[in-house]
Scaffold this motif. Structure first.
Motif, PDB file in Angstrom:
ATOM      1  N   PRO A 131      20.801  32.727  21.210  1.00  0.00           N
ATOM      2  CA  PRO A 131      19.358  32.534  21.349  1.00  0.00           C
ATOM      3  C   PRO A 131      19.059  31.333  22.224  1.00  0.00           C
ATOM      4  CG  PRO A 131      20.077  31.876  19.160  1.00  0.00           C
ATOM      5  CD  PRO A 131      21.270  32.491  19.841  1.00  0.00           C
ATOM      6  N   THR A 132      17.999  31.446  22.996  1.00  0.00           N
ATOM      7  CA  THR A 132      17.624  30.343  23.883  1.00  0.00           C
ATOM      8  C   THR A 132      16.569  29.483  23.217  1.00  0.00           C
ATOM      9  OG1 THR A 132      16.005  31.808  24.882  1.00  0.00           O
ATOM     10  CG2 THR A 132      18.127  31.607  25.996  1.00  0.00           C
ATOM     11  N   ASN A 133      16.611  28.214  23.524  1.00  0.00           N
ATOM     12  CA  ASN A 133      15.610  27.284  22.995  1.00  0.00           C
ATOM     13  C   ASN A 133      15.479  26.112  23.968  1.00  0.00           C
ATOM     14  OD1 ASN A 133      13.741  26.182  21.296  1.00  0.00           O
ATOM     15  ND2 ASN A 133      15.230  25.307  19.891  1.00  0.00           N
ATOM     16  N   ARG A 147      12.264  36.737  30.179  1.00  0.00           N
ATOM     17  CA  ARG A 147      11.733  37.611  29.128  1.00  0.00           C
ATOM     18  C   ARG A 147      10.622  38.505  29.668  1.00  0.00           C
ATOM     19  NH1 ARG A 147      12.757  35.265  23.661  1.00  0.00           N
ATOM     20  NH2 ARG A 147      14.034  33.431  23.952  1.00  0.00           N
ATOM     21  N   PHE A 151      10.580  42.772  30.020  1.00  0.00           N
ATOM     22  CA  PHE A 151       9.500  43.695  29.626  1.00  0.00           C
ATOM     23  C   PHE A 151       9.048  44.522  30.823  1.00  0.00           C
ATOM     24  CE2 PHE A 151       8.874  41.013  25.883  1.00  0.00           C
ATOM     25  CZ  PHE A 151       8.552  41.957  24.930  1.00  0.00           C
TER      26      PHE A 151
ATOM     27  N   PRO B 131      15.882  30.417  15.577  1.00  0.00           N
ATOM     28  CA  PRO B 131      15.526  30.663  16.986  1.00  0.00           C
ATOM     29  C   PRO B 131      14.663  31.907  17.111  1.00  0.00           C
ATOM     30  CG  PRO B 131      17.825  31.231  16.566  1.00  0.00           C
ATOM     31  CD  PRO B 131      17.310  30.604  15.315  1.00  0.00           C
ATOM     32  N   THR B 132      13.745  31.860  18.033  1.00  0.00           N
ATOM     33  CA  THR B 132      12.848  33.002  18.237  1.00  0.00           C
ATOM     34  C   THR B 132      13.386  33.886  19.354  1.00  0.00           C
ATOM     35  OG1 THR B 132      11.565  31.629  19.738  1.00  0.00           O
ATOM     36  CG2 THR B 132      10.792  31.781  17.469  1.00  0.00           C
ATOM     37  N   ASN B 133      13.122  35.153  19.227  1.00  0.00           N
ATOM     38  CA  ASN B 133      13.534  36.107  20.268  1.00  0.00           C
ATOM     39  C   ASN B 133      12.598  37.309  20.210  1.00  0.00           C
ATOM     40  OD1 ASN B 133      14.978  37.228  22.329  1.00  0.00           O
ATOM     41  ND2 ASN B 133      16.613  38.005  21.034  1.00  0.00           N
ATOM     42  N   PRO B 134      11.337  37.102  20.570  1.00  0.00           N
ATOM     43  CA  PRO B 134      10.324  38.138  20.387  1.00  0.00           C
ATOM     44  C   PRO B 134      10.641  39.414  21.150  1.00  0.00           C
ATOM     45  CG  PRO B 134       9.483  36.346  21.757  1.00  0.00           C
ATOM     46  CD  PRO B 134      10.776  35.879  21.187  1.00  0.00           C
ATOM     47  N   CYS B 135      10.315  40.545  20.572  1.00  0.00           N
ATOM     48  CA  CYS B 135      10.575  41.831  21.226  1.00  0.00           C
ATOM     49  C   CYS B 135       9.285  42.585  21.497  1.00  0.00           C
ATOM     50  CB  CYS B 135      11.546  42.666  20.408  1.00  0.00           C
ATOM     51  SG  CYS B 135      10.871  43.168  18.832  1.00  0.00           S
ATOM     52  N   THR B 136       8.157  41.912  21.343  1.00  0.00           N
ATOM     53  CA  THR B 136       6.871  42.502  21.731  1.00  0.00           C
ATOM     54  C   THR B 136       6.219  41.565  22.743  1.00  0.00           C
ATOM     55  OG1 THR B 136       5.705  41.341  19.962  1.00  0.00           O
ATOM     56  CG2 THR B 136       6.470  43.573  19.461  1.00  0.00           C
ATOM     57  N   LEU B 140       5.975  37.508  22.536  1.00  0.00           N
ATOM     58  CA  LEU B 140       6.440  36.670  23.639  1.00  0.00           C
ATOM     59  C   LEU B 140       5.345  35.716  24.098  1.00  0.00           C
ATOM     60  CD1 LEU B 140       8.329  35.755  25.872  1.00  0.00           C
ATOM     61  CD2 LEU B 140       7.714  37.790  27.177  1.00  0.00           C
TER      62      LEU B 140
END
Lengths: 282, 282
Positions: A131-133, A147, A151, B131-136, B140
């Motif tokens: 994961p990136t941060n 990102r 999409f 950690p965040t990794n949004p998929c919408t 995002l």
């Protein structure tokens, strides 16, 4: 995909440090390309320069770039100030709109220069699936662009390859870089080279190798959309400086501990090169 | 900070589902506020409505909002279409510029509605430090806004509180929500309520509780800048529907398995409420 010699290449950021080496690699390998950059390059029959303002791309940017089969996109404004909010307040939007314009126009393949700064404060070997941060404005902007493009390209025919660059060194690098500073100090006849403690472990790739990887990522089908462009071998910065001194035969000695380590980077991190090796061992 | 009764509050998105409950909570507790929203609200001597176009904020937006001590920022366009690129292509930029304008003007405290969609496809209990990794596209955009505001407020006197909302239910919810659909079906005299398998575990908070938490996050000093606004208790959606049927005395039965589970959410996830509990147990 067509044989590489008939592929239409385009390169943005072609007058930058890495860009010039990418263009040189193309020319050395008889690959025709259309290039765009902040400064015009020497014209060559196989390399046509176009002036293109990425911040205000013309509607026919894709055509101006010669309707390329693949674009190697290196352009980015505002470096090396990694902390300026301009990276995500302005540059991110310009980058996205420029690339969206090309994707909408049907660009088949897009290779973009990412950065190890997307990872943020992770120590050790950095793997693409981590994961990136990001903790720098530059890293945040690149991470967000990646990102967004993921999409954007999800329902298109454009193949996106995001190549995360680590540290580079080589001829023509910015005067502020460690490599150029060392050469300049030696040329001025100085006997010592003031530097940091030098114990930090980093991943350094000669820029010529990075250029070769980028062009080959552009040419070959690729099993991954996200790949570290790195050596995979951590090296202490002091060892690297000693290596440069030896190979260039410089009469200068490193003076360690003169500068602090940056607070926006871990003391030891490097790229995991498994994916890169897997791509090019096939 | 001043006593809560003398604090100047402002609320954006005040005519939305959550916004109306936030304003009601303020009024019930004799807190004066300036509110802004897509639709005008009934005027009240303690609640002044201002028309403010967030997409084109006036330079004196801070003054128009009554120079608030704290802003509860709930406004966001384009919901509930979580997948529209408009969230990061347009809304993100508008949101950032609007809030930047208020921060530049000296807003002391900013409470922003985040979302559990920032996390992405993580299962189980979600902790703020994950950690965040949004998929919408929506996730995002919110995740990026949070990161940008963190940079932006780092060297200012503005305190940023980012409250990640999970699922809400209650009076006045959108007609497309599960809760409203159930009530509407019962009101139409239908005997069965078509729904998904219902086995998915979620975190549902009554909207009145969410409103109370938000206002109290705005009032009290807070040890955390990022907090899940959630129940901390996973509940199967079928159990929740059964609970609503029982408490409202509805003559309707759930018909399970009529709709698929969404592919952009894990089957089971909920918020870890430790931080929220820690803040309000002090």
């Amino acid at each position: 995909m067509k044989p590489s010699t008939t592929l239409r290449f385009a390169v943005t950021g072609a007058s930058g440090f890495l860009g010039r080496h990418v263009v040189q690699y193309c020319l050395n390998n008889n690959l025709e390309c259309v290039v765009s950059g902040r400064n015009s390059l020497a014209q060559d029959s196989r390399c046509r320069f176009v002036a293109l303002d990425i911040t205000h791309p013309p509607p026919d940017a894709f055509e101006q770039l010669g309707c390329p089969d693949v674009l190697i996109h290196l352009a980015w404004n505002g470096l090396p100030n990694y902390h300026s909010r301009q990276h995500f307040e302005r540059e991110l939007l310009h980058q996205y709109r420029f690339l969206q314009c090309l994707i909408d126009a049907g660009l088949p393949k897009l290779v973009v220069a990412g950065t190890c700064f997307e990872y943020g404060l992770h120590s050790g070997a950095l793997l693409e699936q981590m994961p990136t941060n990001p903790c720098t404005a530059y890293g945040l902007a690149k991470d967000t662009l990646r990102r967004q493009l993921t999409f954007l390209t999800a329902n298109t025919t454009t193949t996106l390859i995001w190549a995360r660059l680590f540290y580079l060194w080589g001829a023509g690098q910015a005067a502020s870089s460690l490599y150029s500073q060392l050469l300049a100090a030696a040329q001025r006849g100085e006997s010592v080279f003031k530097m940091s403690g030098g114990e930090q472990l980093r991943d350094y790739l000669p820029v010529t190798e990075a250029a070769r990887y980028l062009v080959n990522l552009a040419i070959h089908p690729c099993a991954f959309n996200l790949v570290n462009l790195c050596s995979g071998r951590p090296i202490a910065v002091r060892s690297l400086v000693e290596h440069w001194i030896t190979t260039h035969g410089l009469a200068i000695s490193p003076q360690l501990g003169c500068y602090p380590y940056p607070d926006y980077e871990p003391l030891a991190f490097w790229g995991d090169a498994s994916r890169l090796q897997q791509i090019f061992s096939v």
